[in-house]
Structures are given as C-alpha cells and as structure tokens.
Design a protein around this motif. Structure first.
Motif, PDB file in Angstrom:
ATOM      1  N   GLU A 155       0.812  -1.222   0.000  1.00  0.00           N
ATOM      2  CA  GLU A 155       0.000   0.000   0.000  1.00  0.00           C
ATOM      3  C   GLU A 155       0.845   1.272   0.000  1.00  0.00           C
ATOM      4  N   ASP A 156       1.979   1.273   0.712  1.00  0.00           N
ATOM      5  CA  ASP A 156       2.836   2.469   0.706  1.00  0.00           C
ATOM      6  C   ASP A 156       3.432   2.697  -0.684  1.00  0.00           C
ATOM      7  N   THR A 157       3.817   1.606  -1.340  1.00  0.00           N
ATOM      8  CA  THR A 157       4.416   1.715  -2.667  1.00  0.00           C
ATOM      9  C   THR A 157       3.388   2.158  -3.699  1.00  0.00           C
ATOM     10  N   VAL A 158       2.159   1.682  -3.576  1.00  0.00           N
ATOM     11  CA  VAL A 158       1.104   2.133  -4.494  1.00  0.00           C
ATOM     12  C   VAL A 158       0.861   3.640  -4.327  1.00  0.00           C
ATOM     13  N   PHE A 159       0.880   4.129  -3.080  1.00  0.00           N
ATOM     14  CA  PHE A 159       0.775   5.580  -2.885  1.00  0.00           C
ATOM     15  C   PHE A 159       1.933   6.294  -3.590  1.00  0.00           C
ATOM     16  N   ALA A 160       3.135   5.785  -3.439  1.00  0.00           N
ATOM     17  CA  ALA A 160       4.294   6.416  -4.083  1.00  0.00           C
ATOM     18  C   ALA A 160       4.102   6.477  -5.596  1.00  0.00           C
ATOM     19  N   GLY A 161       3.530   5.425  -6.166  1.00  0.00           N
ATOM     20  CA  GLY A 161       3.240   5.434  -7.592  1.00  0.00           C
ATOM     21  C   GLY A 161       2.193   6.451  -7.962  1.00  0.00           C
ATOM     22  N   ALA A 162       1.185   6.619  -7.109  1.00  0.00           N
ATOM     23  CA  ALA A 162       0.153   7.629  -7.359  1.00  0.00           C
ATOM     24  C   ALA A 162       0.751   9.029  -7.330  1.00  0.00           C
ATOM     25  N   LEU A 163       1.651   9.289  -6.383  1.00  0.00           N
ATOM     26  CA  LEU A 163       2.297  10.598  -6.316  1.00  0.00           C
ATOM     27  C   LEU A 163       3.174  10.823  -7.547  1.00  0.00           C
ATOM     28  N   ALA A 164       3.929   9.814  -7.951  1.00  0.00           N
ATOM     29  CA  ALA A 164       4.755   9.951  -9.152  1.00  0.00           C
ATOM     30  C   ALA A 164       3.895  10.256 -10.373  1.00  0.00           C
ATOM     31  N   GLU A 165       2.749   9.603 -10.475  1.00  0.00           N
ATOM     32  CA  GLU A 165       1.836   9.862 -11.594  1.00  0.00           C
ATOM     33  C   GLU A 165       1.353  11.312 -11.580  1.00  0.00           C
ATOM     34  N   GLU A 166       1.037  11.810 -10.385  1.00  0.00           N
ATOM     35  CA  GLU A 166       0.589  13.205 -10.242  1.00  0.00           C
ATOM     36  C   GLU A 166       1.677  14.186 -10.690  1.00  0.00           C
ATOM     37  N   LEU A 167       2.920  13.829 -10.454  1.00  0.00           N
ATOM     38  CA  LEU A 167       4.034  14.741 -10.713  1.00  0.00           C
ATOM     39  C   LEU A 167       4.693  14.529 -12.071  1.00  0.00           C
ATOM     40  N   ALA A 168       4.189  13.588 -12.856  1.00  0.00           N
ATOM     41  CA  ALA A 168       4.890  13.160 -14.074  1.00  0.00           C
ATOM     42  C   ALA A 168       5.112  14.279 -15.081  1.00  0.00           C
ATOM     43  N   ALA A 169       4.222  15.265 -15.118  1.00  0.00           N
ATOM     44  CA  ALA A 169       4.375  16.340 -16.100  1.00  0.00           C
ATOM     45  C   ALA A 169       5.509  17.297 -15.755  1.00  0.00           C
ATOM     46  N   ASP A 170       5.888  17.350 -14.481  1.00  0.00           N
ATOM     47  CA  ASP A 170       6.854  18.354 -14.014  1.00  0.00           C
ATOM     48  C   ASP A 170       8.124  17.762 -13.430  1.00  0.00           C
ATOM     49  N   PHE A 171       8.169  16.444 -13.244  1.00  0.00           N
ATOM     50  CA  PHE A 171       9.302  15.781 -12.612  1.00  0.00           C
ATOM     51  C   PHE A 171       9.762  14.620 -13.479  1.00  0.00           C
ATOM     52  N   ASP A 172      11.027  14.265 -13.327  1.00  0.00           N
ATOM     53  CA  ASP A 172      11.554  13.061 -13.962  1.00  0.00           C
ATOM     54  C   ASP A 172      11.097  11.859 -13.134  1.00  0.00           C
ATOM     55  N   VAL A 173      10.215  11.065 -13.698  1.00  0.00           N
ATOM     56  CA  VAL A 173       9.710   9.889 -12.978  1.00  0.00           C
ATOM     57  C   VAL A 173      10.098   8.596 -13.690  1.00  0.00           C
ATOM     58  N   SER A 174      11.085   8.677 -14.577  1.00  0.00           N
ATOM     59  CA  SER A 174      11.453   7.494 -15.361  1.00  0.00           C
ATOM     60  C   SER A 174      12.904   7.069 -15.169  1.00  0.00           C
ATOM     61  N   SER A 175      13.668   7.776 -14.353  1.00  0.00           N
ATOM     62  CA  SER A 175      15.092   7.446 -14.246  1.00  0.00           C
ATOM     63  C   SER A 175      15.396   6.438 -13.143  1.00  0.00           C
ATOM     64  N   ALA A 176      14.446   6.197 -12.232  1.00  0.00           N
ATOM     65  CA  ALA A 176      14.666   5.241 -11.146  1.00  0.00           C
ATOM     66  C   ALA A 176      13.735   4.050 -11.318  1.00  0.00           C
ATOM     67  N   ASP A 177      14.286   2.860 -11.244  1.00  0.00           N
ATOM     68  CA  ASP A 177      13.472   1.656 -11.400  1.00  0.00           C
ATOM     69  C   ASP A 177      12.386   1.568 -10.323  1.00  0.00           C
ATOM     70  N   ALA A 178      12.689   2.023  -9.114  1.00  0.00           N
ATOM     71  CA  ALA A 178      11.695   1.972  -8.042  1.00  0.00           C
ATOM     72  C   ALA A 178      10.463   2.789  -8.404  1.00  0.00           C
ATOM     73  N   THR A 179      10.679   3.954  -8.997  1.00  0.00           N
ATOM     74  CA  THR A 179       9.561   4.811  -9.390  1.00  0.00           C
ATOM     75  C   THR A 179       8.778   4.181 -10.534  1.00  0.00           C
ATOM     76  N   LEU A 180       9.476   3.612 -11.490  1.00  0.00           N
ATOM     77  CA  LEU A 180       8.792   2.928 -12.591  1.00  0.00           C
ATOM     78  C   LEU A 180       7.906   1.794 -12.062  1.00  0.00           C
ATOM     79  N   ALA A 181       8.439   1.013 -11.143  1.00  0.00           N
ATOM     80  CA  ALA A 181       7.682  -0.107 -10.589  1.00  0.00           C
ATOM     81  C   ALA A 181       6.460   0.385  -9.820  1.00  0.00           C
ATOM     82  N   ALA A 182       6.643   1.431  -9.033  1.00  0.00           N
ATOM     83  CA  ALA A 182       5.526   1.954  -8.243  1.00  0.00           C
ATOM     84  C   ALA A 182       4.432   2.519  -9.137  1.00  0.00           C
ATOM     85  N   ARG A 183       4.822   3.190 -10.214  1.00  0.00           N
ATOM     86  CA  ARG A 183       3.809   3.712 -11.142  1.00  0.00           C
ATOM     87  C   ARG A 183       3.030   2.572 -11.783  1.00  0.00           C
ATOM     88  N   HIS A 184       3.702   1.498 -12.142  1.00  0.00           N
ATOM     89  CA  HIS A 184       3.002   0.347 -12.724  1.00  0.00           C
ATOM     90  C   HIS A 184       1.989  -0.220 -11.729  1.00  0.00           C
TER      91      HIS A 184
END
Length: 242
Positions: A155-184
């Motif tokens: 559940e914590d990781t799914v939240f992290a993915g939701a936050l990354a999705e929210e920030l995707a237009a303004d932040f680099d969310v593709s350079s860390a594998d952890a972020t990619l996994a959480a977004r998926h």
C-alpha cells in the motif's frame, strides 16, 4: 528537472542521500493517515517518536494526548491507538490539543528522514496537498515508505506510484526503477484501489484485528486535499502554522 525516487523501506535509507530533497513519509495503514486526519480535525501539532517510553514522557512534559500502536493494536496505557477514527469519533475532544505518537513503522521512518530539506507527511487522504507542495519546492522528491518492520509493503508503494503519476508532467519519474515499478502498481490499482489492496499482507493483518473501517477510510483519495503536515523544529504542524 527534479526527480522522484522511492525508498521501499527505512532500512534502505543509508543507500540514499536526503540532502537537498523533499522527503515524503508514507505509512498508509495507518500512521500517516492518522496524522493527516488529526491535523485536519483540530489537533495543533504532533510529536512523532520511535519509542513508547519517550511517547509517555513527552505526553507528561507537554500535557498532551498520547497515541501508540504496536503490531496493529493500541498500546496499553495510551489515550489513542493508530486509527484515524480516534480523531473523528468524538470519544476524545482533540481540538486544540497536541498529540505525541509512536507506531511500529511510520514514526520510525519519519525520525530516520530528518536530514532532508523538507519532511512532509503523505497519505491518499492528502495526495493533492503533497503533489502541490512538491511542485512549489521544485526539489528532488524521495518517498520514504514505512513498510512493515523493515520489509516492503504494497500500500505504501502504491501511494508512491500515485504521487509519481501526479508529478509526471513536471518531474523526472522514469530514471529510477523503483519509481517505474511503483507507477506500474498504481496503474494496476487505481481502477479499484480497495479491491487491489485486499491482496496486501498488512490489510489482511488489519482485517484480522477488525479494523476494516480504518482500511476503507485510509484509501479515500483527497479527503483532505489541502492538509499538509510538515516537520518544523521538533514537531509536525500544518503547512503555514508554527
């Protein structure tokens, strides 16, 4: 462009640099959800500590309410446990009071992250407030998942993915594998978040303690879209308060 990275457990924090970053502490079930709810409902500030003895001592020192949980249950001798409904059900008058809280996972993650430039509390309940703050800061974001006793939790990781999705237009969310996994994970979960997270071991643990109402509440998206607990000096306060 600032980036979003995710630390899946406080045990992994030595692998990350916190300097210059915004640390988003997340313990969906239930510490950060309870802290957001507390401050949204009139609690003035929250002291967050690792140990039960320190929780009791600070409670006496500051004449404030004490909240403590171990292994999902309210610790004996404390005013509150780790349920957001402790600040909603009216059994205790919390408005205008301070709270000192200690939990199995969430407060440990917070105390280990204080080297960051900014430390904020994240939950599904205040996802919008966290995203808005991160955009204004324009600094790298590290989401620190509290996990369960040092281990990964869903559940914590799914939240992290939701936050990354929210920030995707303004932040680099593709350079860390952890972020990619959480977004998926978030993309898989978002259509029916409660049903998806019923797979989580911590959800099963909570439901065995008859805390299903807590589970449902903690998954509400943006129940408190402008409530942002931030660390100031030695406590958590609402952004803009001291």
């Amino acid at each position: 462009m600032p980036s979003v990275d995710i630390c899946f457990s406080p045990e992994l924090l030595p692998l990350y640099s916190l300097q210059g970053k915004v640390a988003v502490i997340v313990d969906i079930l239930r510490a950060t959800s309870s802290i957001v709810t507390a401050l949204a409902n009139g609690v003035t500030h929250v002291f967050a500590v690792a140990e039960l003895a320190e929780c009791q001592a600070l409670g006496r020192q500051h004449s404030c309410l004490t909240a403590a949980e171990r292994d999902g249950r309210q610790a004996e001798g404390f005013d509150l446990g780790n349920s957001p409904f402790g600040y909603l059900d009216g059994a205790l008058d919390v408005r205008g009071r301070a709270v000192v809280i200690s939990t199995t996972n969430g407060t440990q993650a917070l105390r280990r992250s204080l080297a960051a430039d900014e430390v904020v509390i994240g939950a599904f309940l205040n996802l919008q407030a966290v995203a808005d703050f991160a955009r204004r800061q324009q600094k790298d974001v590290l989401v620190v998942c509290a996990g369960w006793k040092g281990m990964f939790c869903l559940e914590d990781t799914v939240f992290a993915g939701a936050l990354a999705e929210e920030l995707a237009a303004d932040f680099d969310v593709s350079s860390a594998d952890a972020t990619l996994a959480a977004r998926h994970l978030w993309q898989q979960a978002q259509a029916d978040l409660p049903a998806y997270l019923l797979q989580s071991s911590h959800v099963r643990r909570l439901n065995s303690l008859e805390a299903h109402k807590d589970f449902e509440f903690c998954l509400r998206l943006n129940e408190y879209p402008t409530t942002l607990p931030v660390w100031r000096e030695d406590r958590l306060v609402l952004l803009g308060n001291r």
